[in-house]
Write a protein that holds these residues in place. Sequence first.
Motif, short mmCIF file in Angstrom:
data_model
loop_
_atom_site.label_atom_id
_atom_site.label_comp_id
_atom_site.label_asym_id
_atom_site.label_seq_id
_atom_site.Cartn_x
_atom_site.Cartn_y
_atom_site.Cartn_z
N GLU A 1 45.49 65.04 21.03
CA GLU A 1 46.09 64.14 20.04
C GLU A 1 45.04 63.22 19.41
N GLN A 2 43.99 62.91 20.16
CA GLN A 2 42.95 62.02 19.66
C GLN A 2 41.86 62.75 18.88
N ASN A 3 41.90 64.07 18.88
CA ASN A 3 40.86 64.86 18.22
C ASN A 3 41.49 65.96 17.37
N ILE A 4 42.19 65.53 16.33
CA ILE A 4 42.85 66.49 15.43
C ILE A 4 41.89 66.99 14.35
N GLU A 5 41.13 66.08 13.78
CA GLU A 5 40.24 66.46 12.67
C GLU A 5 39.11 67.37 13.14
N GLU A 6 38.63 67.15 14.35
CA GLU A 6 37.58 67.99 14.92
C GLU A 6 38.06 68.51 16.27
N PRO A 7 38.84 69.59 16.26
CA PRO A 7 39.43 70.11 17.50
C PRO A 7 38.38 70.45 18.57
N ILE A 8 38.77 70.25 19.80
CA ILE A 8 37.92 70.55 20.95
C ILE A 8 38.30 71.92 21.49
N SER A 9 37.34 72.71 21.87
CA SER A 9 37.62 74.05 22.38
C SER A 9 38.32 73.98 23.73
N PRO A 10 39.15 75.00 24.06
CA PRO A 10 39.82 75.02 25.37
C PRO A 10 38.85 74.94 26.54
N SER A 11 37.70 75.57 26.40
CA SER A 11 36.73 75.55 27.50
C SER A 11 36.20 74.13 27.74
N THR A 12 35.97 73.39 26.65
CA THR A 12 35.50 72.01 26.79
C THR A 12 36.60 71.12 27.36
N LEU A 13 37.83 71.31 26.91
CA LEU A 13 38.95 70.54 27.43
C LEU A 13 39.11 70.78 28.94
N ALA A 14 39.00 72.05 29.33
CA ALA A 14 39.12 72.39 30.75
C ALA A 14 38.02 71.72 31.57
N LYS A 15 36.80 71.76 31.03
CA LYS A 15 35.66 71.16 31.72
C LYS A 15 35.84 69.65 31.88
N ASP A 16 36.42 69.01 30.83
CA ASP A 16 36.61 67.56 30.86
C ASP A 16 37.54 67.11 31.98
N VAL A 17 38.45 67.97 32.40
CA VAL A 17 39.38 67.60 33.48
C VAL A 17 39.08 68.34 34.78
N GLY A 18 37.91 68.97 34.84
CA GLY A 18 37.49 69.60 36.08
C GLY A 18 38.24 70.87 36.42
N MET A 19 38.55 71.69 35.39
CA MET A 19 39.25 72.96 35.61
C MET A 19 38.49 74.08 34.93
N SER A 20 38.83 75.28 35.28
CA SER A 20 38.33 76.43 34.54
C SER A 20 39.26 76.67 33.35
N THR A 21 38.78 77.42 32.38
CA THR A 21 39.60 77.74 31.22
C THR A 21 40.85 78.51 31.64
N ARG A 22 40.70 79.40 32.58
CA ARG A 22 41.84 80.19 33.05
C ARG A 22 42.88 79.30 33.74
N GLN A 23 42.41 78.34 34.54
CA GLN A 23 43.34 77.40 35.19
C GLN A 23 44.11 76.59 34.15
N LEU A 24 43.41 76.16 33.08
CA LEU A 24 44.06 75.40 32.02
C LEU A 24 45.12 76.25 31.32
N GLU A 25 44.80 77.51 31.09
CA GLU A 25 45.76 78.42 30.47
C GLU A 25 47.02 78.53 31.33
N ARG A 26 46.83 78.70 32.64
CA ARG A 26 47.98 78.83 33.54
C ARG A 26 48.81 77.55 33.56
N LEU A 27 48.11 76.40 33.51
CA LEU A 27 48.80 75.11 33.52
C LEU A 27 49.72 74.97 32.30
N PHE A 28 49.22 75.30 31.12
CA PHE A 28 50.01 75.20 29.90
C PHE A 28 51.16 76.21 29.90
N ARG A 29 50.87 77.42 30.38
CA ARG A 29 51.93 78.45 30.43
C ARG A 29 53.05 78.03 31.37
#
Length: 334
Positions: free
Chosen positions: A236-264
């Motif tokens: 929500e804070q980064n709409i104009e310059e979206p952050i990649s899923p891999s970076t988002l996952a890294k920021d919260v200490g998860m893998s990209t696959r774990q983040l995918e499962r969390l959202f699903r």
Amino acid sequence: MQQNRKLVDIDPPEGKPHRFVFLLLHNFTMLSFASAIEPLRLANQAADQTLYEWVLAGEGGEEVLCSNNATFKLHLGLEEVRRDDIILVCGGIEIQQASTPAVLNWLRKQSRHGVVIGGLCTAAYTLARAGLLDSKRATIHWENQDSFAEEFDEVNLTKSVFVMDGKRYTTAGGTSSIDLMLKLIADHHNEDLANAVADQLIYSSIRTDQDTQRLSVPSRIGVRHPKLSTVIQLMEQNIEEPISPSTLAKDVGMSTRQLERLFRRYLNRSPKRYYMELRLQKARNLLMQTDMSVINVALACGFASPSHFSKCYRSHYNTTPYRERGSQSTRLSI
């Protein structure tokens, strides 16, 4: 049947009672107006004396139409008011059209005379158009935040329920007017009177200017998962310059696959899809509420090209940005 009775001991005011001038703009919102004027009436009732007076003003000085089609008779037109008055501008839908040159010039004139001026609901837009919020902190309804921020970058926009910055007050709309008025009543008199008014309103949770107007992320999505909430806040804070899923996952200490499962699991969609929906929602708000070109809307929402933006928009809303813009007149709404 409720009886008039004194609830709080208040010393008689020195001098005249405080007077509010409610400037009712065309299509103003009833709830914000009622939430501001009723605490004044109840303060008088609770103290069993006239602590507050009020008049209704508006362009033309005869009557004005509310957004729910109720008509209000006015006491004043755009006339000179007392320097110790408090002007509260009541906005609602079609605020751009309601912010006429006559209204803006009148507000500027009262401001030069040192009058305290507030904007309820979308009327923060009117104050900003008049230049009265330059370098000031302010708030507006969450639905109008994106368009307001794009148009008035000289205003320090917050997500607070209400803001008091010097002689400028703004509220987020709805019942936030109650919170502002209770603060003013407490400042003018005392907390006991403000609390007595809140009790009369059955208003059990008085908010301050430190409270935000929207529910927390967990409350909004119905899920209490700290890492999921953090990722959504980052989106929500980064709409104009979206952050990649891999970076988002890294920021919260998860893998990209774990983040995918969390959202699903909790939101039944991928992080990429959820992010896209946030960006498209902001784009729709900007299309509906501003005069920004479609290209500039696309850029403000993180799309590198108008064609990609149009394709994504059509897929989600079943229409193009250009048709959406042409489907109704540009307006701020609530």
